[in-house]
Write a protein that holds these residues in place. Structure first.
Motif, mmCIF file in Angstrom:
data_model
loop_
_atom_site.group_PDB
_atom_site.id
_atom_site.type_symbol
_atom_site.label_atom_id
_atom_site.label_comp_id
_atom_site.label_asym_id
_atom_site.label_seq_id
_atom_site.Cartn_x
_atom_site.Cartn_y
_atom_site.Cartn_z
ATOM 1 N N SER A 1 3.139 7.507 5.755
ATOM 2 C CA SER A 1 4.122 8.568 5.885
ATOM 3 C C SER A 1 3.605 9.660 6.812
ATOM 4 N N PHE A 2 4.531 10.301 7.534
ATOM 5 C CA PHE A 2 4.168 11.391 8.430
ATOM 6 C C PHE A 2 4.087 12.738 7.714
ATOM 7 N N ILE A 3 4.412 12.785 6.427
ATOM 8 C CA ILE A 3 4.411 14.045 5.691
ATOM 9 C C ILE A 3 2.983 14.580 5.599
ATOM 10 N N GLY A 4 2.802 15.810 6.037
ATOM 11 C CA GLY A 4 1.500 16.446 5.960
ATOM 12 C C GLY A 4 0.534 16.071 7.052
ATOM 13 N N SER A 5 0.955 15.274 8.034
ATOM 14 C CA SER A 5 0.087 14.884 9.138
ATOM 15 C C SER A 5 0.591 15.495 10.434
ATOM 16 N N GLU A 6 -0.234 15.401 11.465
ATOM 17 C CA GLU A 6 0.146 15.973 12.754
ATOM 18 C C GLU A 6 1.283 15.200 13.419
ATOM 19 N N ARG A 7 1.497 13.963 12.992
ATOM 20 C CA ARG A 7 2.579 13.177 13.579
ATOM 21 C C ARG A 7 3.951 13.671 13.136
ATOM 22 N N GLU A 8 3.985 14.457 12.066
ATOM 23 C CA GLU A 8 5.270 14.975 11.590
ATOM 24 C C GLU A 8 5.925 15.879 12.624
ATOM 25 N N THR A 9 5.130 16.604 13.408
ATOM 26 C CA THR A 9 5.655 17.506 14.440
ATOM 27 C C THR A 9 5.488 16.946 15.840
ATOM 28 N N ASN A 10 5.011 15.721 15.963
ATOM 29 C CA ASN A 10 4.833 15.112 17.279
ATOM 30 C C ASN A 10 6.189 14.641 17.817
ATOM 31 N N PRO A 11 6.573 15.034 19.037
ATOM 32 C CA PRO A 11 7.886 14.596 19.576
ATOM 33 C C PRO A 11 8.015 13.081 19.694
ATOM 34 N N GLU B 1 0.856 -1.185 0.000
ATOM 35 C CA GLU B 1 0.000 0.000 0.000
ATOM 36 C C GLU B 1 0.896 1.240 0.000
ATOM 37 N N GLU B 2 0.769 2.051 -1.027
ATOM 38 C CA GLU B 2 1.628 3.221 -1.160
ATOM 39 C C GLU B 2 1.329 4.251 -0.076
ATOM 40 N N ASP B 3 2.361 4.983 0.321
ATOM 41 C CA ASP B 3 2.130 6.128 1.189
ATOM 42 C C ASP B 3 1.474 7.241 0.383
ATOM 43 N N LYS B 4 1.069 8.301 1.058
ATOM 44 C CA LYS B 4 0.211 9.314 0.436
ATOM 45 C C LYS B 4 0.841 9.924 -0.804
ATOM 46 N N TYR B 5 2.153 10.167 -0.760
ATOM 47 C CA TYR B 5 2.832 10.792 -1.888
ATOM 48 C C TYR B 5 3.672 9.799 -2.690
ATOM 49 N N GLY B 6 3.666 8.537 -2.332
ATOM 50 C CA GLY B 6 4.371 7.514 -3.089
ATOM 51 C C GLY B 6 5.881 7.609 -3.048
ATOM 52 N N LEU B 7 6.446 8.261 -2.020
ATOM 53 C CA LEU B 7 7.895 8.433 -1.966
ATOM 54 C C LEU B 7 8.591 7.182 -1.441
ATOM 55 N N TYR B 8 8.133 6.685 -0.302
ATOM 56 C CA TYR B 8 8.833 5.578 0.351
ATOM 57 C C TYR B 8 8.457 4.236 -0.268
ATOM 58 N N SER B 9 7.237 4.090 -0.752
ATOM 59 C CA SER B 9 6.872 2.852 -1.438
ATOM 60 C C SER B 9 7.669 2.693 -2.726
ATOM 61 N N ASN B 10 8.002 3.803 -3.350
ATOM 62 C CA ASN B 10 8.836 3.744 -4.554
ATOM 63 C C ASN B 10 10.243 3.265 -4.219
#
Length: 342
Positions: free
Chosen positions: A247-257, A5-14
């Protein structure tokens, strides 16, 4: 059949897709790359460069030293009563070599790519003159791809039921962004697609081809765009391994410590079990990945030590709420709202 299952922007699945293909070239396997998004020749040019045994320690020595320094700093932060407890290994493959390692900062040498036998399928070059024509009562793009795979399996000697005189080899099949609108399928853009059975029919026939041949296949699918859950259930049941990348890109988890050291989560939904009617379910649920300078690593996600008194109460509540999202694993016993209770 590996379903990713691809991540939202397809970066890491690629990246995982390219790892699979690069391992096939290094092992001397034949490759078959199919895509409707990017030309297969361009995909093969972007494969990571392999690291030889003698250069592996030299290339990754700096990162290993950095990991040791982080472990030393963590040991200074952990209270004395935790020091005698057994330490959880976050990356089991760090000390035991499995397969080959690759450097993402470098591209695979062209002479190494040319040494392997490559087959490609680019949908926009394979379309028939009548796009509306359907074969096997499915999408014309899927039917063309199945015919091409079947032809290569029979002509190149990968058919397991037909003994070949030449030395046997393995065919690695990679299909990129299957089910997207570029393949002529509308399962990703409509809740009620015109032909919801095309994708499942394709996977059913493909799985039959894989069972009778010496081949393995990885498929990436933009699952986050498929709103029809029934289609996803059928696709999952027709796959052997089902792995999802979040992926955490664009989600609130991106800035979660809590997730500051990681770039996303790995969800292992299904693992094949031999000689059984059902598939195995992984015991390890809390996996995360992070992209380093030269490699992509998958580790067990673990919570940091107890928070200090300087952290505000609001931050503690946010971390405690995020901890509830994790499944069984280290730190999953955090049930308090004000602090993490180990």
């Amino acid at each position: 059949l590996v379903f990713t299952e691809e991540d939202k922007y397809g970066l890491y699945s690629n990246l995982l897709f390219k790892y699979f293909l690069a391992e096939g070239i290094v092992c001397g396997h034949d490759l078959f790359v199919a895509s409707a998004k990017e030309h297969p020749d361009n995909i093969l040019k972007e494969l990571p460069a392999p690291l030889l045994d003698d250069s592996y320690g030299k290339e990754l020595g700096d990162e290993a030293a950095a990991v040791k320094s982080e472990d030393f700093q963590d040991s200074m932060k952990i209270a004395w009563r935790y020091q005698n407890l057994p330490k959880i290994e976050t990356s089991p493959t760090t000390y035991t070599k499995f397969g080959h390692y690759y450097d993402l900062s470098k591209k695979m040498p062209p002479e190494l790519c040319q040494s392997a036998k490559l087959h490609s399928f680019y949908l926009h070059e394979e379309l028939p003159f009548e796009p509306k024509m359907k074969t096997w009562n499915m999408n014309s793009g899927y039917a063309r791809l199945l015919q091409c795979i079947q032809r290569i399996i029979s002509q190149e000697g990968f058919d397991g039921s037909d003994p070949q005189k030449k030395q046997r080899n393995i065919l690695r099949i990679g299909i990129q962004s299957l089910g997207s609108i570029l393949w002529g399928d509308d399962v990703c853009c409509s809740d009620f697609p015109e032909d919801p059975q095309s994708l499942t029919k394709f996977l059913y026939v493909l799985r039959g081809l894989l069972r009778k041949s010496l081949s393995a296949c990885i498929i990436t699918v933009p699952a986050h765009l498929i709103q029809n859950k029934a289609i996803m259930e059928r696709v999952t049941n027709l796959s052997d391994v089902v792995v999802g990348l979040e992926s955490f890109i664009g989600s609130e988890r991106e800035t979660n410590p809590l997730y500051k050291d990681y770039h996303g989560l790995v969800h292992v939904h299904q693992i094949p079990r031999l000689n059984s009617l059902i598939c195995d379910v992984s015991d390890t649920k809390d996996l995360a990945f992070r992209l380093k300078r030269k490699q992509l690593t998958i580790e067990r996600l673990h919570l940091p030590p107890d928070l200090s008194d300087t952290v505000s109460r609001a931050s503690k509540q946010d971390l405690a709420g995020s901890a509830k999202l994790l499944s069984s694993g280290c730190g999953a016993m955090a049930i308090g709202k004000k602090h993490l209770d180990f």
